[in-house]
Enzyme design. Sequence first.
Site, short mmCIF file in Angstrom:
data_model
loop_
_atom_site.label_atom_id
_atom_site.label_comp_id
_atom_site.label_asym_id
_atom_site.label_seq_id
_atom_site.Cartn_x
_atom_site.Cartn_y
_atom_site.Cartn_z
N ASN A 1 -7.00 4.98 7.77
CA ASN A 1 -6.58 3.58 7.85
C ASN A 1 -7.20 2.81 6.70
OD1 ASN A 1 -5.44 1.19 9.05
ND2 ASN A 1 -7.48 0.67 9.81
N HIS B 1 -8.44 -1.06 5.71
CA HIS B 1 -8.75 -2.35 6.33
C HIS B 1 -9.24 -3.31 5.24
CE1 HIS B 1 -9.79 -5.02 9.62
NE2 HIS B 1 -10.84 -5.35 8.89
N ASN C 1 0.84 -1.21 0.00
CA ASN C 1 0.00 0.00 0.00
C ASN C 1 0.87 1.25 0.00
OD1 ASN C 1 -3.02 -0.42 0.11
ND2 ASN C 1 -2.32 -1.93 1.60
C1 GRF Z 1 -3.38 -4.66 3.95
O1 GRF Z 1 -4.25 -5.71 3.63
C2 GRF Z 1 -4.10 -3.65 4.81
O2 GRF Z 1 -5.45 -3.53 4.52
C3 GRF Z 1 -3.92 -4.22 6.18
O3 GRF Z 1 -2.63 -4.76 6.17
C4 GRF Z 1 -2.24 -5.11 4.85
C5 GRF Z 1 -0.96 -4.41 4.56
O4 GRF Z 1 -0.39 -4.78 3.35
N1 GRF Z 1 -4.21 -3.22 7.18
P1 GRF Z 1 0.88 -4.02 2.79
O5 GRF Z 1 1.94 -4.01 3.88
O6 GRF Z 1 0.47 -2.64 2.40
O7 GRF Z 1 1.33 -4.85 1.62
#
Ligand code: GRF
Length: 206
Positions: A109, A111, A16
Amino acid sequence: MSRVKVAVLISGGGTNLQSLIDSSEKGYFSSEIKLVISNRPDAYGLTRAKNHHIKTAVLDRATYPEGKDRDLKLLEMLQQEEIDLVVLAGYLAIIPQKIIEKYRNRIINIHPSLLPSFGGKGFYGRKVHEEVIKRGVKITGATVHFVNEETDGGPIIFQEAVKVDFDDTVDTIQEKVLAIEHQLLPRAVKLYEEGLLVVIDDRVKI
Ligand code: GRF
């Protein structure tokens, strides 16, 4: 107008975070990712940040064992960089009350489910998708929301659904959901900087 200064908090791989970095470099939004903070020293997201010359910091138990000291340090880091917006991108730690208050409706955030389903205490990472499979729901998805005192309970900004097929596994659901997350999170930053996210009675008007 000056650019919105963003801190991204991570604990893991940081896909992300990468979507935010890519969006920023493509000029999709004008906010500046000024700081990436991880509560784990080995989070790969830190390497992603360094690859793009973004300042990084580690705030782990080993360095800051005391809860209160760690909380204060986090606040200090945010204030030092004059952060306007905090983005939690896979950050697996609690945000202290003081920071929630100071950054009311300025912490976002992501989720990996359609909240309020599969959210709250204990619902994080792959566990969310495991429960989705166990419960046999036919759709799941991703939610972007502002952070308040209730875990995963803050005002919802965006949600998008994906279908769950019978043969889906945690990995395939995670893949589908992450693809959506990578679109929603940059979009939230863009709308935030444009002043288009307005919170009214715990709901977000766009
Ligand atoms: C994602 O699925 C997010 O929604 C959750 O943790 C994961 C993080 O993935 N909170 P990344 O580290 O961004 O690949």
